[in-house]
Design a protein around this motif. Structure first.
Motif, PDB file in Angstrom:
ATOM      1  N   GLU A 261      46.247  -9.936  41.582  1.00  0.00           N
ATOM      2  CA  GLU A 261      45.658  -9.251  40.704  1.00  0.00           C
ATOM      3  C   GLU A 261      44.939 -10.554  40.077  1.00  0.00           C
ATOM      4  O   GLU A 261      43.563 -10.257  39.542  1.00  0.00           O
ATOM      5  CB  GLU A 261      46.587  -8.723  39.547  1.00  0.00           C
ATOM      6  N   ASN A 262      45.597 -11.578  39.841  1.00  0.00           N
ATOM      7  CA  ASN A 262      44.748 -12.737  39.175  1.00  0.00           C
ATOM      8  C   ASN A 262      44.010 -13.564  40.167  1.00  0.00           C
ATOM      9  O   ASN A 262      44.087 -14.859  39.987  1.00  0.00           O
ATOM     10  CB  ASN A 262      45.641 -13.616  38.013  1.00  0.00           C
ATOM     11  N   GLU A 320      54.177 -17.198  35.468  1.00  0.00           N
ATOM     12  CA  GLU A 320      52.931 -16.526  35.635  1.00  0.00           C
ATOM     13  C   GLU A 320      52.906 -16.073  37.400  1.00  0.00           C
ATOM     14  O   GLU A 320      52.559 -15.018  37.857  1.00  0.00           O
ATOM     15  CB  GLU A 320      51.697 -17.404  35.410  1.00  0.00           C
ATOM     16  N   GLN A 324      52.729 -12.345  39.164  1.00  0.00           N
ATOM     17  CA  GLN A 324      51.965 -12.092  40.200  1.00  0.00           C
ATOM     18  C   GLN A 324      52.636 -11.547  41.472  1.00  0.00           C
ATOM     19  O   GLN A 324      52.006 -10.582  42.091  1.00  0.00           O
ATOM     20  CB  GLN A 324      50.890 -13.133  40.511  1.00  0.00           C
TER      21      GLN A 324
END
Ligand SMILES: [Zn+2]
Length: 411
Positions: A261-262, A320, A324
């Protein structure tokens, strides 16, 4: 350490309809596998579980006893009534070798057919040399181990090799390994078979870890997904009946190159951009720390030490990454509806942040029906997973129809 596939009632039942259609050797192979996971099982219990007549069970069990693969022993502490007699695999009827070729270390294990480790060794690999040189070292280490442990009199049945690479399992060839460049297309299985004269199976390291993890749990834990997060990100898939799902070409579960996604435009070693491996693997987290602190690439960073010391930047980046990875795993849950997701590899071992990140994303994203009975846990067998899976794959191969055929021709 010994592992057995702990069976629940559902999995222990071999459907009579299935055995009815099988040839003699296939039935013997099924019975051999059943006895191997339920050591001490009696003929009456086999008849009850399979729906076969007692005399049919005996017809199939006798050839296995004649091969010397199994023994039938009286239980030592039989109570009143008829003493119970149970079947067990003959541990010394053969040996299975496992070579787990990791990026930072090679582990070698010798196990008997009851999955007991008899000997082990390890060395640091050098991937700058040709594959033949490293594999030669594997062979000579096994020779020494066999000699030192006085095992030469026992027949070696199968060698299982795990490599950190996509593997064409049918042909025993590693395909475009990102971290072992000289190994692309090298016929690992054929080369070792010629050198050692035994059956050689080559599989992806995460596949073996998944198998090792599944076999140390109840059968009801499968379908099971094993997600490894370390230098790379990969997934091993175990089907409901406890087998590895490798896909059409052996590449099933190669999830590291799913778009994150990131992911943005971050370049991945595979040539694509935005892969989950490029932003959430251990080297990529280390790279982000270096960049944030203006450190040179040559400067050593031990991520687990930073996390253990409570370094806030390291912990934030790990979280983070976990979020993900969780998004990707949630998609897998939609696709596969597993009973259990197991997390392993360096990132899982260093803290529980990966576990909580994956849990949060999966419970948020996956449908209620798919998460109703889903368990998400860290690996129970940890760094042993790959070796245990290799032993399980090797023993399964010995007890397969082809394996039994080979024992018939070479007792
Ligand atoms: Zn990629």
């Amino acid at each position: 350490m010994q592992i057995t596939h702990i069976l629940d009632a559902e999995a222990a039942t071999v459907a009579p309809a299935v055995t009815f259609k099988l040839g003699k050797l296939e039935v013997q192979s099924e019975l051999a596998k059943l006895i191997s996971v339920q050591p001490g099982i009696g003929r009456a219990d086999i008849a009850r579980l399979t729906g076969m007549a007692r005399s049919t069970v005996s017809d199939h069990v006798q050839p296995l006893l004649d091969l010397g693969l199994f023994s039938e022993l009286r239980a030592r502490y039989a109570g009143r009534g008829r003493p119970s007699v149970g079947l067990t695999l003959n541990a010394r009827a053969g040996i299975v070798l496992v070579a787990d070729i990791g990026i930072t270390h090679v582990r070698l294990v010798i196990a008997d057919l009851t999955r007991n480790k008899l000997a082990e060794d390890a060395f640091t690999p050098d991937f700058k040399v040709a594959p033949e040189v490293l594999l030669d070292k594997v062979v000579s280490h096994f020779d020494t181990l066999m000699r030192e442990n006085l095992l030469q009199s026992i027949r070696v049945r199968t060698l299982v090799v795990g490599v950190a690479s996509p593997v064409d399992f049918e042909n025993g060839v590693s395909v475009r390994p990102p971290i072992m460049p000289g190994w692309d297309g090298f016929p690992i299985a054929a080369w070792l078979r010629k050198k050692m004269g035994i059956t050689v199976l080559v599989d992806n390291d995460v596949n073996l870890m998944a198998l090792g993890e599944a076999r140390s749990r109840l059968a009801s834990a499968s379908p099971l997904l094993f997600v490894k997060v370390a230098s790379g990100i990969g997934c091993g898939i175990i089907t409901k009946d406890g087998a590895l799902h490798r896909g059409a070409d052996g590449d099933a579960g190669d999830i590291g190159h799913i778009r994150a996604e990131n992911g943005g435009n971050v370049t991945c070693a595979c040539g694509n951009v935005g892969c989950i491996e490029a932003i959430a693997s251990v080297p990529s987290i280390v790279g982000q720390i270096r960049q944030a602190r203006g450190l040179e690439p040559s400067e050593e960073i031990e991520l687990s030490a930073l996390v253990a010391a409570g370094d806030t930047l390291a912990i934030r980046l790990v979280r983070e990454a976990a979020a993900q990875i969780g998004e990707v795993v949630a998609t897998l849950v939609n696709m596969f509806n597993p009973s259990c997701i197991v997390l392993g590899g360096k990132l899982a071992h260093m803290s529980d942040d990966l576990l909580s990140g994956v849990r949060a994303a999966v419970y948020r994203r996956a449908p209620p029906l798919a998460t109703r009975r889903l368990t998400i846990e860290n690996s129970r067998v940890g760094r042993e997973a790959g070796v245990l899976g290799g032993i399980a794959l090797g023993v399964d191969n010995v007890l397969s129809t082809q394996g039994l055929q080979k024992i018939q021709s070479r007792p």
